[in-house]
Design an enzyme around this catalytic site. Sequence first.
Site, PDB file in Angstrom:
ATOM      1  N   TYR A 284       0.814  -1.211   0.000  1.00  0.00           N
ATOM      2  CA  TYR A 284       0.000   0.000   0.000  1.00  0.00           C
ATOM      3  C   TYR A 284       0.848   1.262   0.000  1.00  0.00           C
ATOM      4  O   TYR A 284       0.406   2.303  -0.483  1.00  0.00           O
ATOM      5  CB  TYR A 284      -1.021  -0.024   1.147  1.00  0.00           C
ATOM      6  CG  TYR A 284      -2.252  -0.793   0.713  1.00  0.00           C
ATOM      7  CD1 TYR A 284      -3.217  -0.178  -0.077  1.00  0.00           C
ATOM      8  CD2 TYR A 284      -2.412  -2.134   1.004  1.00  0.00           C
ATOM      9  CE1 TYR A 284      -4.317  -0.878  -0.542  1.00  0.00           C
ATOM     10  CE2 TYR A 284      -3.510  -2.855   0.548  1.00  0.00           C
ATOM     11  CZ  TYR A 284      -4.464  -2.210  -0.230  1.00  0.00           C
ATOM     12  OH  TYR A 284      -5.544  -2.894  -0.700  1.00  0.00           O
ATOM     13  N   HIS A 437      -5.719  -2.715   6.626  1.00  0.00           N
ATOM     14  CA  HIS A 437      -5.130  -3.764   5.794  1.00  0.00           C
ATOM     15  C   HIS A 437      -4.224  -4.708   6.595  1.00  0.00           C
ATOM     16  O   HIS A 437      -3.541  -5.547   6.026  1.00  0.00           O
ATOM     17  CB  HIS A 437      -4.349  -3.148   4.633  1.00  0.00           C
ATOM     18  CG  HIS A 437      -5.256  -2.543   3.600  1.00  0.00           C
ATOM     19  ND1 HIS A 437      -6.134  -3.305   2.880  1.00  0.00           N
ATOM     20  CD2 HIS A 437      -5.454  -1.255   3.224  1.00  0.00           C
ATOM     21  CE1 HIS A 437      -6.828  -2.506   2.067  1.00  0.00           C
ATOM     22  NE2 HIS A 437      -6.441  -1.260   2.260  1.00  0.00           N
TER      23      HIS A 437
END
Lengths: 758, 758
Positions: A284, A437
């Site tokens: 990410y 996440h």
Amino acid sequence: MNILRYIKSGLLLALAIAITVSCKEKESRETVTSSNSGHPGLVLTQQGVKAIRANLGSIPIFDTSLAATKAEIDAEMENGIEVPVPKDYSGGYTHERHKRNLLVLQKAGVLYQILEDETYAKYVKDMLFEYARLYPTWPVHPKPRSYARGKIFWQCLNDSNWLVYTSQAYDCIYNYLTEEERNTLETDLFRPFADFISKENPQFFNRVHNHSTWGNVAVGMIALAMDDDSLLQRALYGVKDVNLDANMKDNDGGYINRDGKVGFFANLDEPFSPDGYYTEGPYYQRYASYPFLIFAQALQNKKPELKAFQYKDSVLLKSVTALINLSDADGEFFLLNDAQKGMSYYARSLVSAVDIGYHFGGNNPELLSIAEKQGKVTLDDAGLAVALGIKDGKAQPFSKKSIELSDGPNGDQGAVGILRSGDLELVYKYTAHGLSHGHFDKLSYALFDEGDEVVQDYGLARFVNIEQKGGGNYLKENKTWAKQTVAHNTLVQNETSHFEGKYDIGSQHHSETYIFSVEDENLQVASAKENNAYPGTQFHRTMVAIKDKDYDNPYVLDIMRVTSETSNQYDLPFYYLGQIMQTSFEYSKLEVPEVLGKKNGYQHLYRDADATADGGNVRLNWLLNNKFYSYTATTSNKDEIIFGRIGANDPEFNLRNEPTLILRKKNVKEALFVSVIESHGTYSPVSEFAVNAYSNIKNLAVVHDSKAYSAVRIEMNNGKQNLFIISNENNDANNEHNLSIEDKNHTWKGPYTLINLN
Amino acid sequence: MNILRYIKSGLLLALAIAITVSCKEKESRETVTSSNSGHPGLVLTQQGVKAIRANLGSIPIFDTSLAATKAEIDAEMENGIEVPVPKDYSGGYTHERHKRNLLVLQKAGVLYQILEDETYAKYVKDMLFEYARLYPTWPVHPKPRSYARGKIFWQCLNDSNWLVYTSQAYDCIYNYLTEEERNTLETDLFRPFADFISKENPQFFNRVHNHSTWGNVAVGMIALAMDDDSLLQRALYGVKDVNLDANMKDNDGGYINRDGKVGFFANLDEPFSPDGYYTEGPYYQRYASYPFLIFAQALQNKKPELKAFQYKDSVLLKSVTALINLSDADGEFFLLNDAQKGMSYYARSLVSAVDIGYHFGGNNPELLSIAEKQGKVTLDDAGLAVALGIKDGKAQPFSKKSIELSDGPNGDQGAVGILRSGDLELVYKYTAHGLSHGHFDKLSYALFDEGDEVVQDYGLARFVNIEQKGGGNYLKENKTWAKQTVAHNTLVQNETSHFEGKYDIGSQHHSETYIFSVEDENLQVASAKENNAYPGTQFHRTMVAIKDKDYDNPYVLDIMRVTSETSNQYDLPFYYLGQIMQTSFEYSKLEVPEVLGKKNGYQHLYRDADATADGGNVRLNWLLNNKFYSYTATTSNKDEIIFGRIGANDPEFNLRNEPTLILRKKNVKEALFVSVIESHGTYSPVSEFAVNAYSNIKNLAVVHDSKAYSAVRIEMNNGKQNLFIISNENNDANNEHNLSIEDKNHTWKGPYTLINLN
């Protein structure tokens, strides 16, 4: 709160802005003290364009990048402009077309500037006008899955992507347009667009998350392109006067906003540690790095007084090298939290990151060698700087070393420790949760050999942008399998996941660094503790990379110590990749596999075979990519050994059917799991020679284990015996220790030692 | 019998020899009419050595090969000489050491000749004397598994390898040795060695098999090195006066010798087709090619009058290009019969083959480009010729085309058909059985895309030379799984293998070529029939590679027609590799896998999921190596679809857990299986773009099926409709056909046609 933080961080200039903003968001253009006007000015600058034009033809990597872009855009332009009515999820036609359009717009804008060919400007103008004509007619996107649905795409996130790129295109053709044309675009497209992803979707815009980073930057970029300082304030400090429910969550189960932090700078403060580690992990970070860096670059060009690159001790610049250090020998990112395999520093956003990092970060010559591998540069001032650096022969190899990257805004929420030794790269995770996440994988690790994952982290359960697999979005198995503890190379207590598998709990805790010591390249140690995954239970895992001159490759010693107030079952899975060659113990394969459990990820594992340990070593010897590996572990009598395979309760074949070996200890309070992983041999299917096919370890023995110390004796086949001792309670580098083991007295300084017993 | 064959083949010179030999094998040196004496003379020649020395330093690929060999041998010589008492199977220490020694001996001999450095000659001499001292003391090898146990190794095969290489070493240092030294070596080592692998093991030496090829050549090479013409006769025509039981078998289940053919020339006659295809398949051809070619080369140098290279219309030279054509885009050999994946033309024996093929086969410049890829040459006359060719810029790309290679000594026992179209390579097998290494896989195929196997042939169940897996030898799963029909992409009747899985039966039959037509690169057809796999049942399979300009890649149409006198169950497995993305039909995954059957390979398959067809198309869309593939098949109502996985009844994890999809038709006499395989799209884990993720086929329909014709309509998503018609009974290229389908009349010439219906 925000104001205090800014004062503390010493960014005095920002203070004035923050005060201004705290008096409600005024739609006026006088807020910021200075502004470099003129177009282009965001990413390409007027001076940059001049310099590029002057150097064209003599800067090879830039010239080829330009030629490739020109060829690509010329082909696109042949096909004409297409702006379809939004309809699909990612992977579907309209999604992919609009995604393509945003890239094409940005590139065509750049080509216009560099090549001075108005064909490109007209193309950008025509497509923007097509969007301006249609955008006001589009309702919210018909696909309902997102907590923040966009208009062009199914989520505001992708709409924000669009605006980040399109702002650059607009900046490039700004002076080509008449004022009336600009008014039309700004009024019909850009302002409503910016309002939609911010004011109309505060649950998307006003948070600390990679989604809001994109949202903030989208608004910020168009604000800079339009020279609209008040809109810029919204980007930097969020939409004001919005009260979001602190318990609201997004589709991934992440909180929208628990502490009220909002805006670009908050997004920069929170997820980045002082070492530049991004708490969601490199996958990410790669995604978020583009908006962070492109906007910092635009701010640097348009509002240098904000000193965006110097913010938080230059954290954005540090993040670029941190990210490269979080990649394996092939440049592929380590799998930390939700992450798709194969993503690497060859990604488009990393080309920007490397070029920006070089240009604005002091011209680090090691970044040039990464740019050389990437084989392309951005078509702007930063790319020019890199191209000139390479042309001038300044490139130096990027030397990836063992490194610990702290997690948390202040760097005190654990860390990722990377041990690099020979061709091995061990990634040991003792971080904070990693926002929405994050995985429930405290003290897990993965091992790479020459860039190939050998002991794997599963990654995410998703096929990004592959529409046939759940629209390309997260699959339900991401939650039921990939995030669960048993999907990782770490300890599971009583077949439940860490923190009960609950984000609310996990996100309040982090592991603690105990030792990270890599000065001696032959003896590198990363050790950490986790005290919250299961209340009343403490984990302490020490991973050691030992290089012995008698062997070609280093080996990894893993000591996982668990203590608890209660008796428990402990499972330690080992996700080796490859085919079993041999085991040192008898096992029985089941006639048909059984499902290993009911929940917490166990429902996705088959039991293929099992065995019972006799208290001696168990060894698994396997072959992967024509290399021989061995895993040698100590056991207690009656420990269970389970050969598992991923894939149960997977009705749509969403999971990869890969193996695991689970060591299970039942009904114990304390336990010590000790193992050694070796990469010891090779096979050639061409010469059919097998070289060093067997482990070099003769025996592995726990020779001491107490509250204070754990000690492991490693006996090699060549007769060499090493003793590794770790102090479990005192990690002071200067403390002196004294311990008697097997009638021998050992003294040493510091929290660990490796003693040759021969 | 033998004499007649030689007369027929026109090799008159051999006649005289054969007659001599037929009068018992006389141990005299006067048999052969001429002999080029002098040493070295087998592979390196005296003139060759002079030319090499003259060119050294100016022939890059030769110079680097020489430098690499010198570095390797110098390092070996540092370690001293080791000749351990034989003890291990392949993969074990003594096996690998002796294997290493034979290579080292050969190379050191060459270095002595080229570099004129007696250190190498002394090393060879010392090691040979060590063998001469020990060999007489060694009993038969202690490991009992082989039908022909060696002395140095567990099988005579490896002993023969040793002698083939060592003969060359002896030739190289022949003149360095005194006559007395030569007498010692010949008396104590070479002659007893040659006798052991021939006279004392006639079941090994007197047969047609790759084993006996090595044996014959070993004896032949040492005969040439010793200038012993009578021993040479034994190599060329076998040990005389041996009566072997015609029903005797080796460990692989192959007959030792059913028809009495023996000796080198018989080994050359039998397994090679006139096209140079070796009936055991490329994996074993690669292995056998070294002795064939090295001995032919030695015969050419020492006994040019035998014209070994011209034998059987230059079959040995043809075999070199045939073998290269049997490799995929990466140079890896297609998996036909027992074959380990990854073997390629980078193998050592192929360096010899390419160099010899070039030097003695008319200097084909395409072979030079293969040599360039190999990056090395043999250190002899042939290698010099290649090095000079490359240096002179003569190399041309080796153009692999669609090709049919006949099987059988006379080329009339079926064939392998290879269709190459775009990046696809389809390998369609309609050969004879392939001796003892054959699989029961009539009309099976495999598909490669850019060198990656997409629809796989499993290959063998063995980990060659990996000792921990059954001593590196064939595993029992080779017989119970890998050879069975259900392990292949072909039809299984009533869950039994072709020919009842019996070699005795299978080896009596072969399939029949029906069509092989590749002149039109957009429409390539390979069609064959099999009438013996199941008595009373006929298979007719037609595979078509169609290139349509509307699409990037060609696609493959597969029409498998089966007719029988009785009602049967027909299973057609499809061994795709990769992960399922989507199916066009509903299926139910089982809670736990079931074992698919009890025997004939079915006991090794799990049933993971199943479905029932409704008579329409079924489609499987999958992802492999970041490419999207689709398999679209027609069905009849109630056909079963089984998702299988390899690995049941595999107690030692010897098998790879790879998937299959089986189409099952029950209780029918006739059936037509029609499918299309497409490689239609790509995925990038770096850009996360999925391109053309879906099949281009809208519908596939059987629009006619009769004894005379089968016709399939392929409707694409873009509206294009094509009709493929094949005549099932008449393959005459000039025959005119006329057929009415769906009220339209079609006329065409030749056995098939593709008609655009739009």
